[in-house]
Design an enzyme around this catalytic site. Structure first.
Site, PDB file in Angstrom:
ATOM      1  N   ARG A  79      28.711  23.410 -58.093  1.00 44.75           N
ATOM      2  CA  ARG A  79      29.860  22.928 -58.850  1.00 44.75           C
ATOM      3  C   ARG A  79      31.209  23.169 -58.163  1.00 44.75           C
ATOM      4  O   ARG A  79      32.015  22.250 -58.019  1.00 44.75           O
ATOM      5  CB  ARG A  79      29.927  23.592 -60.233  1.00 44.75           C
ATOM      6  N   THR A  80      31.454  24.415 -57.751  1.00 42.95           N
ATOM      7  CA  THR A  80      32.795  24.734 -57.263  1.00 42.95           C
ATOM      8  C   THR A  80      33.104  23.955 -55.994  1.00 42.95           C
ATOM      9  O   THR A  80      34.168  23.338 -55.869  1.00 42.95           O
ATOM     10  CB  THR A  80      32.927  26.249 -57.024  1.00 42.95           C
ATOM     11  N   LYS A 109      27.563  32.580 -35.122  1.00 40.23           N
ATOM     12  CA  LYS A 109      27.666  33.207 -33.796  1.00 40.23           C
ATOM     13  C   LYS A 109      28.386  34.547 -33.889  1.00 40.23           C
ATOM     14  O   LYS A 109      28.705  35.164 -32.902  1.00 40.23           O
ATOM     15  CB  LYS A 109      28.440  32.278 -32.840  1.00 40.23           C
ATOM     16  N   ARG A 130      34.914  30.800 -50.732  1.00 38.37           N
ATOM     17  CA  ARG A 130      33.952  31.644 -51.462  1.00 38.37           C
ATOM     18  C   ARG A 130      33.281  32.557 -50.433  1.00 38.37           C
ATOM     19  O   ARG A 130      32.823  32.085 -49.386  1.00 38.37           O
ATOM     20  CB  ARG A 130      32.895  30.803 -52.180  1.00 38.37           C
ATOM     21  N   HIS A 158      36.541  34.960 -60.118  1.00 38.07           N
ATOM     22  CA  HIS A 158      36.326  33.514 -59.906  1.00 38.07           C
ATOM     23  C   HIS A 158      37.419  32.838 -60.738  1.00 38.07           C
ATOM     24  O   HIS A 158      37.151  32.245 -61.793  1.00 38.07           O
ATOM     25  CB  HIS A 158      34.924  33.153 -60.395  1.00 38.07           C
TER      26      HIS A 158
END
Ligand code: ASP
Ligand code: CP
Length: 331
Positions: A79-80, A109, A130, A158
């Site tokens: 969703r986000t 890496k 995120r 959030h």
């Protein structure tokens, strides 16, 4: 091409990227819900209403033409990530998506978060991040000039989810003050619960927290509620609160945050919102969930008009359109 006389590629006077609004949101990071006043919330909600009306009528517009978003997800998201991408595209902007493919970025890496952020900053005007560590967005914000929007920092916050949650409560029930809001689930690790709890301290609400003992709301947050003299109580079963609840906010047990999976197994399947339980609920109660759900709410409940979780998903689009436009000076 003679004597170095080239025909210019661009008429640079034909379009200028400049802020239309230089209010408190312009160029500001969105790191925690703590930074929002009630007026700020009203402003974002009003803009979200406009985004909804625009999306329904036109689908897309040019408000963010010329702007680019880097959407960077070091943890899974449906969703986000997709709603931020959809928000930018509906507003006519462009997106650099570093989401499901993070394993193909230089993070694999061994590149540090900060080096990745400073690099991406060269290509974009705003970054949505995120990351599994608490405080990661705030750290990134110290190193880059473009606004950072926290899309979830581990078990921390959030904030954009909490904004859309509050917007949903207001849209569904017409008010926030006076409601009894019961949150059931992983209150310890659930970042959406943490952010929503902080936002709700600005309102006159009763809060009921339901969880197994090991997943209770962090003490620090509970103490904040007590210091603010909020009407707050803890329970271990949804049955104990359902009858007087106006908003039932359910969350998933955050398996990925457990260091000992045996402890997760002890609480797995603890919550089960089913038709029998819904019979005891108010006719006007709404059920919310930030999603994904993994068994907490029976699929049969989806047909119940009180199930608001997919309307909640849609509201996320409008809130994120409003936020992007605001931090870029276009709302
Ligand atoms: N999607 C929400 C989050 O990322 C809730 C969850 O994952 O359970 O915090
Ligand atoms: N609500 C939410 O944050 O969902 P995702 O984890 O799918 O982004």
């Amino acid at each position: 091409m003679e004597n170095g006389n080239y025909t210019p590629l661009f008429n640079l006077d034909s379009f200028e990227r400049k802020p239309r609004f230089t209010n408190g949101f312009f160029q500001r990071d969105v790191l925690s819900v703590d930074q929002f006043s009630k007026d700020d919330l009203d402003y974002i909600f009003a803009r979200a209403d406009e985004m909804q009306a625009m999306s329904r009528k036109w689908g897309t517009c040019d408000l963010l033409k010329g702007y680019t978003l880097a959407c960077v997800f070091y943890e899974p998201s449906t969703r986000t990530s997709s709603s931020f991408i959809a928000a930018m595209e509906r507003l006519g902007g462009k997106v650099i998506p570093i989401t499901e493919g993070i394993q193909y970025s230089s993070v694999s890496k061994g590149e540090s978060l900060i080096d990745s952020m400073i690099t991406l900053e060269q290509y974009c005007d705003v970054i949505v991040l995120r990351h599994p560590e608490i405080g990661s967005s705030s750290t990134a914000a110290k190193y880059v000039k473009v606004p950072i929007i926290n899309a979830g920092d581990g078990a921390g916050e959030h904030p954009t989810q909490a904004l859309l949650d509050l917007y949903t409560i207001k849209s569904e029930l017409g008010t926030i003050d006076g409601l009894r809001i019961s949150m059931a689930g992983d209150l310890r690790y659930g970042r959406t619960v943490h952010s929503l709890t902080k936002l709700l301290t600005k309102y006159d609400v009763s809060l009921r927290y339901v969880s197994p003992d090991t997943l209770r709301l962090p003490l620090e947050l509970m103490n904040t509620l007590i210091d603010k003299k909020m009407d707050v109580r803890e329970f271990s079963r949804v049955e104990e609160v359902i009858e007087n609840t106006d908003v039932l906010y359910v969350t998933r047990i955050q398996k990925e945050r457990f260091t000992d999976l045996a402890q997760y197994d002890e609480v797995k399947g603890y919550f089960n919102i089913d038709a029998e339980l819904m019979q005891k609920a108010k006719e006007k109660m709404i059920v919310m969930h930030p999603l994904p759900r993994v068994g907490e709410i029976a699929y049969a409940i989806d047909k119940d008009p009180r199930a608001a979780y997919f309307r909640q998903v849609q509201n996320g689009l409008y809130i994120r359109m409003a936020l992007l436009a605001a931090v870029l000076g276009q709302a």
